[in-house]
Scaffold this motif. Sequence first.
Motif, mmCIF file in Angstrom:
data_model
loop_
_atom_site.group_PDB
_atom_site.id
_atom_site.type_symbol
_atom_site.label_atom_id
_atom_site.label_comp_id
_atom_site.label_asym_id
_atom_site.label_seq_id
_atom_site.Cartn_x
_atom_site.Cartn_y
_atom_site.Cartn_z
ATOM 1 N N GLY A 198 -2.659 -3.048 -1.864
ATOM 2 C CA GLY A 198 -1.373 -2.731 -1.403
ATOM 3 C C GLY A 198 -0.974 -1.546 -2.396
ATOM 4 O O GLY A 198 -0.018 -0.878 -1.665
ATOM 5 N N GLU A 199 -1.346 -1.484 -3.454
ATOM 6 C CA GLU A 199 -1.036 -0.121 -4.271
ATOM 7 C C GLU A 199 -2.135 0.762 -4.468
ATOM 8 O O GLU A 199 -2.187 1.985 -4.263
ATOM 9 C CB GLU A 199 -0.446 -0.694 -5.578
ATOM 10 C CG GLU A 199 0.176 0.447 -6.516
ATOM 11 C CD GLU A 199 0.758 -0.042 -7.661
ATOM 12 O OE1 GLU A 199 0.766 -1.198 -7.943
ATOM 13 O OE2 GLU A 199 1.222 0.790 -8.393
ATOM 14 N N TYR A 200 -3.494 -0.202 -5.039
ATOM 15 C CA TYR A 200 -4.536 0.970 -5.171
ATOM 16 C C TYR A 200 -5.727 0.788 -4.038
ATOM 17 O O TYR A 200 -6.416 1.212 -4.270
ATOM 18 C CB TYR A 200 -5.085 0.295 -6.428
ATOM 19 C CG TYR A 200 -4.094 0.178 -7.755
ATOM 20 C CD1 TYR A 200 -3.355 1.257 -8.057
ATOM 21 C CD2 TYR A 200 -4.275 -0.762 -8.504
ATOM 22 C CE1 TYR A 200 -2.394 1.296 -8.874
ATOM 23 C CE2 TYR A 200 -3.480 -0.960 -9.582
ATOM 24 C CZ TYR A 200 -2.491 0.081 -9.931
ATOM 25 O OH TYR A 200 -1.490 0.001 -10.894
ATOM 26 N N SER A 201 -5.272 0.100 -2.969
ATOM 27 C CA SER A 201 -6.303 0.085 -2.016
ATOM 28 C C SER A 201 -6.224 1.245 -1.056
ATOM 29 O O SER A 201 -5.202 2.133 -1.066
ATOM 30 C CB SER A 201 -6.215 -1.339 -1.003
ATOM 31 O OG SER A 201 -4.493 -1.552 -0.931
ATOM 32 N N THR A 202 -7.498 1.605 -0.376
ATOM 33 C CA THR A 202 -7.898 3.103 -0.059
ATOM 34 C C THR A 202 -6.607 3.258 0.953
ATOM 35 O O THR A 202 -6.156 4.483 0.780
ATOM 36 C CB THR A 202 -9.202 3.042 0.572
ATOM 37 O OG1 THR A 202 -9.924 2.241 -0.322
ATOM 38 C CG2 THR A 202 -9.655 4.368 0.976
ATOM 39 N N ILE A 203 -6.547 2.340 2.162
ATOM 40 C CA ILE A 203 -5.678 3.006 3.075
ATOM 41 C C ILE A 203 -4.078 3.060 2.460
ATOM 42 O O ILE A 203 -3.544 4.213 2.863
ATOM 43 C CB ILE A 203 -5.548 1.730 4.213
ATOM 44 C CG1 ILE A 203 -6.850 2.108 4.891
ATOM 45 C CG2 ILE A 203 -4.309 2.022 5.053
ATOM 46 C CD1 ILE A 203 -6.727 0.908 6.026
ATOM 47 N N ASP A 204 -3.819 2.464 1.782
ATOM 48 C CA ASP A 204 -2.438 2.563 1.073
ATOM 49 C C ASP A 204 -2.281 3.945 0.218
ATOM 50 O O ASP A 204 -1.248 4.587 0.282
ATOM 51 C CB ASP A 204 -1.907 1.455 -0.038
ATOM 52 C CG ASP A 204 -1.993 -0.086 0.754
ATOM 53 O OD1 ASP A 204 -0.851 -0.110 1.581
ATOM 54 O OD2 ASP A 204 -3.084 -0.588 0.963
ATOM 55 N N LEU A 205 -3.388 4.171 -0.747
ATOM 56 C CA LEU A 205 -3.455 5.260 -1.164
ATOM 57 C C LEU A 205 -3.311 6.547 -0.605
ATOM 58 O O LEU A 205 -2.600 7.669 -0.757
ATOM 59 C CB LEU A 205 -4.523 5.469 -2.021
ATOM 60 C CG LEU A 205 -4.591 4.575 -3.302
ATOM 61 C CD1 LEU A 205 -6.222 4.418 -3.990
ATOM 62 C CD2 LEU A 205 -3.800 4.955 -4.409
ATOM 63 N N LEU A 206 -4.259 6.514 0.552
ATOM 64 C CA LEU A 206 -4.150 7.765 1.358
ATOM 65 C C LEU A 206 -2.835 8.011 2.340
ATOM 66 O O LEU A 206 -2.293 9.016 2.592
ATOM 67 C CB LEU A 206 -5.476 7.483 2.646
ATOM 68 C CG LEU A 206 -6.684 7.634 1.959
ATOM 69 C CD1 LEU A 206 -7.831 7.579 2.837
ATOM 70 C CD2 LEU A 206 -7.113 9.103 1.259
ATOM 71 N N GLN A 227 -4.236 6.743 11.462
ATOM 72 C CA GLN A 227 -4.055 7.941 11.535
ATOM 73 C C GLN A 227 -3.288 8.805 10.679
ATOM 74 O O GLN A 227 -3.902 9.779 10.267
ATOM 75 C CB GLN A 227 -3.285 8.607 12.924
ATOM 76 C CG GLN A 227 -3.283 9.843 13.530
ATOM 77 C CD GLN A 227 -4.781 10.067 13.897
ATOM 78 O OE1 GLN A 227 -5.606 9.319 14.368
ATOM 79 N NE2 GLN A 227 -5.011 11.504 13.793
ATOM 80 N N PRO A 228 -2.141 8.039 9.686
ATOM 81 C CA PRO A 228 -1.855 9.001 8.555
ATOM 82 C C PRO A 228 -2.808 9.048 7.732
ATOM 83 O O PRO A 228 -2.758 10.164 6.838
ATOM 84 C CB PRO A 228 -0.650 8.127 8.356
ATOM 85 C CG PRO A 228 -0.161 7.300 9.376
ATOM 86 C CD PRO A 228 -1.356 7.022 10.372
ATOM 87 N N ALA A 229 -3.584 8.044 7.266
ATOM 88 C CA ALA A 229 -4.654 8.094 6.537
ATOM 89 C C ALA A 229 -5.624 9.009 6.789
ATOM 90 O O ALA A 229 -5.999 9.901 5.898
ATOM 91 C CB ALA A 229 -5.442 6.752 6.300
ATOM 92 N N ILE A 230 -5.926 9.259 8.255
ATOM 93 C CA ILE A 230 -7.181 10.202 8.402
ATOM 94 C C ILE A 230 -6.349 11.776 8.146
ATOM 95 O O ILE A 230 -7.152 12.687 7.750
ATOM 96 C CB ILE A 230 -7.541 10.146 10.143
ATOM 97 C CG1 ILE A 230 -8.162 8.708 10.108
ATOM 98 C CG2 ILE A 230 -8.136 11.164 10.633
ATOM 99 C CD1 ILE A 230 -8.176 8.480 11.738
ATOM 100 N N GLU A 231 -5.086 11.822 8.536
ATOM 101 C CA GLU A 231 -4.443 13.281 8.400
ATOM 102 C C GLU A 231 -4.383 13.568 6.699
ATOM 103 O O GLU A 231 -4.577 14.698 6.572
ATOM 104 C CB GLU A 231 -3.209 13.097 9.004
ATOM 105 C CG GLU A 231 -3.146 13.210 10.573
ATOM 106 C CD GLU A 231 -1.569 12.849 11.446
ATOM 107 O OE1 GLU A 231 -1.006 12.705 10.544
ATOM 108 O OE2 GLU A 231 -1.886 12.555 12.447
ATOM 109 N N HIS A 232 -4.350 12.831 6.134
ATOM 110 C CA HIS A 232 -4.347 12.829 4.442
ATOM 111 C C HIS A 232 -5.788 13.419 4.267
ATOM 112 O O HIS A 232 -5.787 14.113 3.230
ATOM 113 C CB HIS A 232 -3.618 11.800 3.608
ATOM 114 C CG HIS A 232 -3.827 12.149 2.072
ATOM 115 N ND1 HIS A 232 -2.903 12.974 1.699
ATOM 116 C CD2 HIS A 232 -4.531 11.717 1.152
ATOM 117 C CE1 HIS A 232 -2.824 13.211 0.496
ATOM 118 N NE2 HIS A 232 -3.851 12.395 0.013
ATOM 119 N N LEU A 233 -6.886 12.705 4.723
ATOM 120 C CA LEU A 233 -8.202 13.010 4.317
ATOM 121 C C LEU A 233 -8.466 14.741 4.714
ATOM 122 O O LEU A 233 -9.129 15.343 4.145
ATOM 123 C CB LEU A 233 -9.153 12.345 5.126
ATOM 124 C CG LEU A 233 -9.361 10.674 4.507
ATOM 125 C CD1 LEU A 233 -10.078 9.900 5.397
ATOM 126 C CD2 LEU A 233 -9.839 10.814 3.217
#
Lengths: 318, 127
Positions: A198-206, A227-233
Amino acid sequence: MGGKVSATLGEIKNRADFIMYWGGNPAECHPRHFTRYTLIPKGKFLPNGRKDRTMVLVDIRETASARAADQFLQIRPGKDFELITALRAVVKGLPVDDALVAQTGITTETLHDLARQMKQCRFGVIFFGMGLSMTRGKHMNSAAILTLATELNAFTKFVTLPMRGHGNVTGSDMVMRWNTGYPFGVNLSRGYPRFNPGEYSTIDLLVRGDTDATLVLGADPGATMPQPAIEHLARTPTIVLDPKVTHTSKLARVHITTAATGVSAPGTVYRMDEVPMPLRPALKSPYPTDEEVVLKIIEAVNRKAPFAPRAESMMRTV
Amino acid sequence: MARRYLMNAARSTKQGQQINVGKDTPEYQALVTTIVMHPDDMREAGIESGMAVRVVADNGEGIFYCKDGKIPQGMVFVNYGPPTCRLMGYVTDGTGMPQSKGWEVEVFPAPGQVPPLVGPDSVKPQY
């Protein structure tokens, strides 16, 4: 909550006479599961194979796996936790409210029959899939099913395994566990591991935009993450190591083609029961392995001077 | 207010095969841009089999093709893929994973519309 009573797939093949799949569709997603480990094979203590085994499928829709089941229990979506809790009560001989059980889509009679079968078997196993662990209740559903299996050991031998998917996800968990004590969502930025999903997991970080660069190994988050995680990548430098061009490599700054593990690169893969299997490559590849590329990156990073922020950049000007 | 359906995203054998063939193939595109509904639900919503539909979730929306199939009433089935990334939530509730199934969606007929390209070219680097 806590703990998992488990077994290897070999033990299940040789001993399990009651097999339950909950929220999983192995006929489509793990096509060799029935034939190699659970339903079909003849086991040391199950000489007649399929005839010696009972299979119950619990799901919200009639999937292809239902055809292989002795009993298919179609439950209402989002009612897994309630049903498992009622089942735990019935297993212990406690009273349950018929109306509350009916809300799960199952009658109390069916629930009692299921509990009887589970208590009377010689070796039972519950395999649970994303239909349980990724729907409403998520980790609480998983904890409930693990607890049910644990409690059934007061009556007979019972184990439970998650239906892990996607190549070597179990291997990733295992290696992280040896090295840090935690399976995923590990932050090493302070030089020692800290775990906080929730804090350090990939989706949350991205999604929060906490990262300023990403190295992607053996995954395609550009086609699987929110989608928000993809956009950050896409906004930040992303490096992909993959044998093929993926959605993620198209949005990445760097794609390094690597040899396909198990086909042209050796390695170790972990089965869903956490048994390591060595992989011997069948073909040669002109590309380096993931390991070779990562080792070269480490070498290059080690040649650089250690990062130390300049003092003035740490000070705020008012 | 439009009727809300429960969207059940899942994997399938064909989708798994196509992942290894290539995610930019027409077969993969067709699989991940097709939803399956109960025939009675489709009739009620004014949707014909093969018609394009607009699927609206709390976190996003997308254009899909719709076909009828053996699925409980009130449920929509779809294969996981880039279009479901747009519908999926991003709150993980402290678990590290968002809810990957069971999103509430509304489905509207969208005759003539075409699902957008979901291949690798659909997202471009922005830095």
